[in-house]
Design an enzyme around this catalytic site. Structure first.
Site, PDB file in Angstrom:
ATOM      1  N   ILE A  16       0.825  -1.207   0.000  1.00 46.76           N
ATOM      2  CA  ILE A  16       0.000   0.000   0.000  1.00 46.76           C
ATOM      3  C   ILE A  16       0.861   1.261   0.000  1.00 46.76           C
ATOM      4  CG2 ILE A  16      -1.750   1.290   1.316  1.00 46.76           C
ATOM      5  CD1 ILE A  16      -2.761  -1.311  -0.065  1.00 46.76           C
ATOM      6  N   THR A  91       0.893  -4.233  10.195  1.00 49.92           N
ATOM      7  CA  THR A  91       0.429  -4.449  11.571  1.00 49.92           C
ATOM      8  C   THR A  91      -0.095  -5.873  11.680  1.00 49.92           C
ATOM      9  OG1 THR A  91      -1.670  -3.455  10.905  1.00 49.92           O
ATOM     10  CG2 THR A  91      -0.135  -2.039  12.084  1.00 49.92           C
ATOM     11  N   THR A 126      -3.683  -0.449   9.330  1.00 46.61           N
ATOM     12  CA  THR A 126      -4.850  -0.949  10.061  1.00 46.61           C
ATOM     13  C   THR A 126      -4.449  -1.205  11.512  1.00 46.61           C
ATOM     14  OG1 THR A 126      -5.538  -2.009   8.024  1.00 46.61           O
ATOM     15  CG2 THR A 126      -6.601  -2.765  10.050  1.00 46.61           C
ATOM     16  N   ARG A 159      -8.099   1.146   1.541  1.00 46.06           N
ATOM     17  CA  ARG A 159      -9.198   0.202   1.289  1.00 46.06           C
ATOM     18  C   ARG A 159      -9.071  -0.493  -0.068  1.00 46.06           C
ATOM     19  NH1 ARG A 159     -14.252   3.976   1.853  1.00 46.06           N
ATOM     20  NH2 ARG A 159     -15.352   2.464   3.132  1.00 46.06           N
ATOM     21  N   LYS A 212     -12.573   0.949   9.344  1.00 46.39           N
ATOM     22  CA  LYS A 212     -11.723   0.019   8.592  1.00 46.39           C
ATOM     23  C   LYS A 212     -11.923  -1.422   9.073  1.00 46.39           C
ATOM     24  CE  LYS A 212      -8.440  -1.905   6.366  1.00 46.39           C
ATOM     25  NZ  LYS A 212      -8.378  -2.018   4.922  1.00 46.39           N
ATOM     26  N   HIS A 250     -32.253 -12.317  -4.562  1.00 46.24           N
ATOM     27  CA  HIS A 250     -33.086 -11.453  -3.724  1.00 46.24           C
ATOM     28  C   HIS A 250     -32.397 -10.091  -3.649  1.00 46.24           C
ATOM     29  CE1 HIS A 250     -34.900  -9.669  -0.213  1.00 46.24           C
ATOM     30  NE2 HIS A 250     -35.833 -10.611  -0.215  1.00 46.24           N
ATOM     31  N   ARG A 252     -32.001  -7.904  -1.471  1.00 43.18           N
ATOM     32  CA  ARG A 252     -31.283  -7.483  -0.258  1.00 43.18           C
ATOM     33  C   ARG A 252     -30.413  -8.594   0.324  1.00 43.18           C
ATOM     34  NH1 ARG A 252     -35.932  -5.092  -0.556  1.00 43.18           N
ATOM     35  NH2 ARG A 252     -37.080  -6.755   0.483  1.00 43.18           N
ATOM     36  N   CYS A 266      -5.494  -9.229   5.786  1.00 44.19           N
ATOM     37  CA  CYS A 266      -6.539  -8.268   6.185  1.00 44.19           C
ATOM     38  C   CYS A 266      -7.690  -8.963   6.907  1.00 44.19           C
ATOM     39  CB  CYS A 266      -7.063  -7.547   4.945  1.00 44.19           C
ATOM     40  SG  CYS A 266      -5.743  -6.811   3.984  1.00 44.19           S
ATOM     41  N   ARG A 337       0.480 -14.806   2.320  1.00 46.80           N
ATOM     42  CA  ARG A 337       0.391 -14.556   3.767  1.00 46.80           C
ATOM     43  C   ARG A 337      -0.931 -15.096   4.308  1.00 46.80           C
ATOM     44  NH1 ARG A 337       1.659  -8.305   3.947  1.00 46.80           N
ATOM     45  NH2 ARG A 337       0.688  -8.487   1.912  1.00 46.80           N
TER      46      ARG A 337
HETATM   47  N1  SAJ Z   1     -12.800 -15.142   0.212  1.00 48.42           N
HETATM   48  C1  SAJ Z   1     -13.728 -16.172   0.286  1.00 48.42           C
HETATM   49  N2  SAJ Z   1     -14.986 -15.928  -0.163  1.00 48.42           N
HETATM   50  C2  SAJ Z   1     -15.359 -14.729  -0.689  1.00 48.42           C
HETATM   51  C3  SAJ Z   1     -14.414 -13.692  -0.769  1.00 48.42           C
HETATM   52  C4  SAJ Z   1     -13.134 -13.933  -0.300  1.00 48.42           C
HETATM   53  O1  SAJ Z   1     -13.434 -17.270   0.748  1.00 48.42           O
HETATM   54  O2  SAJ Z   1     -16.522 -14.585  -1.080  1.00 48.42           O
HETATM   55  C5  SAJ Z   1     -11.436 -15.351   0.745  1.00 48.42           C
HETATM   56  C6  SAJ Z   1     -10.355 -15.138  -0.311  1.00 48.42           C
HETATM   57  O3  SAJ Z   1     -10.120 -16.305  -1.041  1.00 48.42           O
HETATM   58  C7  SAJ Z   1      -9.184 -14.718   0.559  1.00 48.42           C
HETATM   59  C8  SAJ Z   1      -9.843 -13.923   1.698  1.00 48.42           C
HETATM   60  O4  SAJ Z   1     -11.194 -14.326   1.707  1.00 48.42           O
HETATM   61  O5  SAJ Z   1      -8.534 -15.847   1.096  1.00 48.42           O
HETATM   62  C9  SAJ Z   1      -9.735 -12.427   1.566  1.00 48.42           C
HETATM   63  O6  SAJ Z   1      -9.970 -12.018   0.227  1.00 48.42           O
HETATM   64  P1  SAJ Z   1     -10.750 -10.674  -0.166  1.00 48.42           P
HETATM   65  O7  SAJ Z   1     -10.749 -10.584  -1.638  1.00 48.42           O
HETATM   66  O8  SAJ Z   1     -12.061 -10.619   0.521  1.00 48.42           O
HETATM   67  O9  SAJ Z   1      -9.939  -9.504   0.496  1.00 48.42           O
HETATM   68  P2  SAJ Z   1      -8.416  -9.016   0.584  1.00 48.42           P
HETATM   69  O10 SAJ Z   1      -7.879  -9.488   1.895  1.00 48.42           O
HETATM   70  O11 SAJ Z   1      -7.634  -9.323  -0.630  1.00 48.42           O
HETATM   71  O12 SAJ Z   1      -8.671  -7.419   0.641  1.00 48.42           O
HETATM   72  C10 SAJ Z   1      -9.548  -6.884   1.646  1.00 48.42           C
HETATM   73  C11 SAJ Z   1     -10.523  -5.915   0.979  1.00 48.42           C
HETATM   74  N3  SAJ Z   1     -11.565  -5.536   1.941  1.00 48.42           N
HETATM   75  C12 SAJ Z   1     -12.870  -5.551   1.604  1.00 48.42           C
HETATM   76  O13 SAJ Z   1     -13.277  -5.872   0.529  1.00 48.42           O
HETATM   77  C13 SAJ Z   1     -13.822  -5.112   2.672  1.00 48.42           C
HETATM   78  C14 SAJ Z   1      -9.771  -4.682   0.487  1.00 48.42           C
HETATM   79  O14 SAJ Z   1     -10.667  -3.720  -0.030  1.00 48.42           O
HETATM   80  C15 SAJ Z   1      -8.983  -4.072   1.652  1.00 48.42           C
HETATM   81  O15 SAJ Z   1      -8.247  -2.923   1.235  1.00 48.42           O
HETATM   82  C16 SAJ Z   1      -8.005  -5.133   2.149  1.00 48.42           C
HETATM   83  O16 SAJ Z   1      -8.774  -6.236   2.619  1.00 48.42           O
HETATM   84  C17 SAJ Z   1      -7.182  -4.562   3.281  1.00 48.42           C
HETATM   85  O17 SAJ Z   1      -6.030  -4.184   3.038  1.00 48.42           O
HETATM   86  O18 SAJ Z   1      -7.720  -4.426   4.395  1.00 48.42           O
END
Ligand code: SAJ
Length: 432
Positions: A16, A91, A126, A159, A212, A250, A252, A266, A337
């Site tokens: 970042i 962090t 974070t 983000r 965050k 749906h 919502r 994260c 990671r």
């Molecule tokens: N994952 C699932 N199912 C899903 C989505 C993700 O199993 O439906 C898994 C992924 O395979 C992965 C983990 O979750 O192992 C995280 O992946 P991710 O794509 O949800 O997120 P990150 O960690 O790559 O990035 C997130 C993002 N946060 C959100 O969308 C709220 C990003 O916008 C942030 O900037 C980042 O964390 C961060 O630095 O905090």
């Protein structure tokens, strides 16, 4: 070496920090990137990016050439030369799931040694709520200057989604909280130069810190729910993804996607920062903890699927070859990671399997640290059981004929179970 009129220094040239610094530089600001790793400093000053991220190499190269970005190891000098200092250091959490803030402390100490009146310090890392107030400001005030009176202080979380970082940094809305209105307005003015997104000003530093953590915790809990749905669907013999996609029609409902567990630095860490802070205040945040436990247990469930599949074809895990496709924490990234692959590989090793691993993006050093045996795509496909763990695009092209021993455990909804089963493959998966 550092230009006298430099205005911003960014502490931490990671995933970042580097794009943030490069974007400020691209927008005409003299920017200093502070990084303790001398090799990274050299790579950046040579006009390259030590971080794999689409578009970053070109961006770094252009701002180094224009002279607007310079990287250095000397944080005190950078602090002395700057009007604004931004902390974007890692962090992580420790073994007890508590925040490990030594990099934030160290950056704050360094900045305090060059802090001057009218400077603005911004934290992007974070952190657990109240870190700016309870940790960063007291360290900065060792300079003899007073936060709010002599210097400004703001918190604005990053983000951006890895692999789409530059687009998201320049388009996402930005949350900003500060010690006072002047700090918030100054930070807002600065970030409006790099993002076309809306700037949302919240009441104070703690609110911005909490926003965050809430974002990533929402996603982690939603994925835990999807994973629990998947486990129930497996007992019913129905396809969880088919049900989730139908439910998501749906207007919502937005159930996330089940998988082998949640990795990355994260989602798998940030919820613990809420738990840590809540517990210090006498509240134990049970839902957030349970979601973490469910997601952490998914690699063990995948190991169970491997055991069952091999049993069905008259084999034991002991002495079988298990081939894992993908060790990155998610598709098309080089980052491993907190990857679910780690616990899966450890578990299969303990059961006496020979574990082969393939990943087109992850570095050889990282592959080595995972305790599997790096192998080619073809070798992995010849294993007694193939486990598709990461949704890299190249794995979407796998066909039934490519699964040589006929056993596939698929943890991501990128292959059609019906097509594989029709072609005689023993296909098990998360939620299928
Ligand atoms: N994952 C699932 N199912 C899903 C989505 C993700 O199993 O439906 C898994 C992924 O395979 C992965 C983990 O979750 O192992 C995280 O992946 P991710 O794509 O949800 O997120 P990150 O960690 O790559 O990035 C997130 C993002 N946060 C959100 O969308 C709220 C990003 O916008 C942030 O900037 C980042 O964390 C961060 O630095 O905090």
């Amino acid at each position: 070496m550092i230009k006298e009129n430099s205005v911003i220094s960014v502490f931490g040239m990671g995933h970042i920090g580097l794009p943030t610094a490069a974007l400020f530089a691209k927008n005409g600001l003299n920017t200093i990137g502070v990084e303790l790793n001398g090799d990274m400093v050299k790579i950046i000053n040579d006009g390259s990016s030590p971080i794999l991220e689409p578009g970053l190499e070109e961006l770094v190269s252009s701002v180094i050439e224009s002279g607007n970005l310079i990287a250095t190891k000397d944080g005190v000098d950078a602090s002395k030369a700057s009007k604004v200092m931004i902390i974007v250091v890692p962090t992580p959490k420790d073994g007890a799931n508590n925040s490990e803030l030594s990099a934030v402390k160290a950056a704050s100490e360094t900045i305090s040694k060059g802090l001057k009146k009218e400077n603005l310090v911004i934290v992007e890392s974070t952190v657990p709520p109240k870190t700016c107030e309870d940790l960063v400001i007291p360290i900065l005030e060792k300079s003899g200057l007073k936060a709010g009176k002599d210097f400004g202080m703001a918190y604005t979380p990053e983000r951006a989604l890895p692999n789409n970082t530059i687009y998201e940094m320049t388009h996402n809305d930005r949350i900003i909280g500060g010690i006072d209105q002047k700090s918030v307005d100054r930070a807002a003015d600065l970030y409006s130069r790099i993002t076309s997104g809306e700037i949302i000003k919240v009441k104070n530093l703690v609110t911005a810190e909490m926003v965050k953590l809430m974002e990533n915790t929402f996603r982690d809990a939603n994925i835990a729910l999807a994973n629990e749905f998947a486990l129930v669907c497996e007992t019913l013999g129905i396809n969880a993804m088919e049900a989730i996609e139908a439910a998501n029609h749906h207007p919502r409902v937005n159930i996330h996607t089940p998988g082998p567990g949640v990795g990355g630095h994260c989602l798998s860490i940030d919820p613990y920062f809420i738990v840590e802070t809540a517990e210090k205040r006498g509240f134990n945040a049970p839902l957030i903890k349970t979601a973490r436990d469910i997601n952490n247990s998914m690699p063990l469930h995948v190991a169970e699927l491997v055991v069952k599949s091999l049993e069905e074809v008259g084999k034991t895990v002991k002495n079988s070859k298990i081939g894992i496709l993908g060790v990155a924490y998610k598709g098309n990234v080089a980052d491993a990671r907190e990857t679910p692959a780690k616990l899966l590989i450890e578990t299969l090793n303990q059961k006496g399997a020979k574990v082969l691993i393939h990943d087109p993006y992850v570095s050889p050093e990282m592959m080595k640290s995972l305790k599997g045996q790096p192998a080619s795509f073809e070798e992995v496909l010849e294993s007694d059981c193939v486990v598709l763990l990461t949704d890299h695009d190249m794995y979407k092209k796998i066909t039934p004929e490519m699964i040589k021993k006929g056993v596939l455990v698929c943890t991501r909804p990128i292959l059609d179970p019906y097509k594989f089963r029709e072609n005689g493959i023993l296909f098990r998966g998360v939620g299928v």
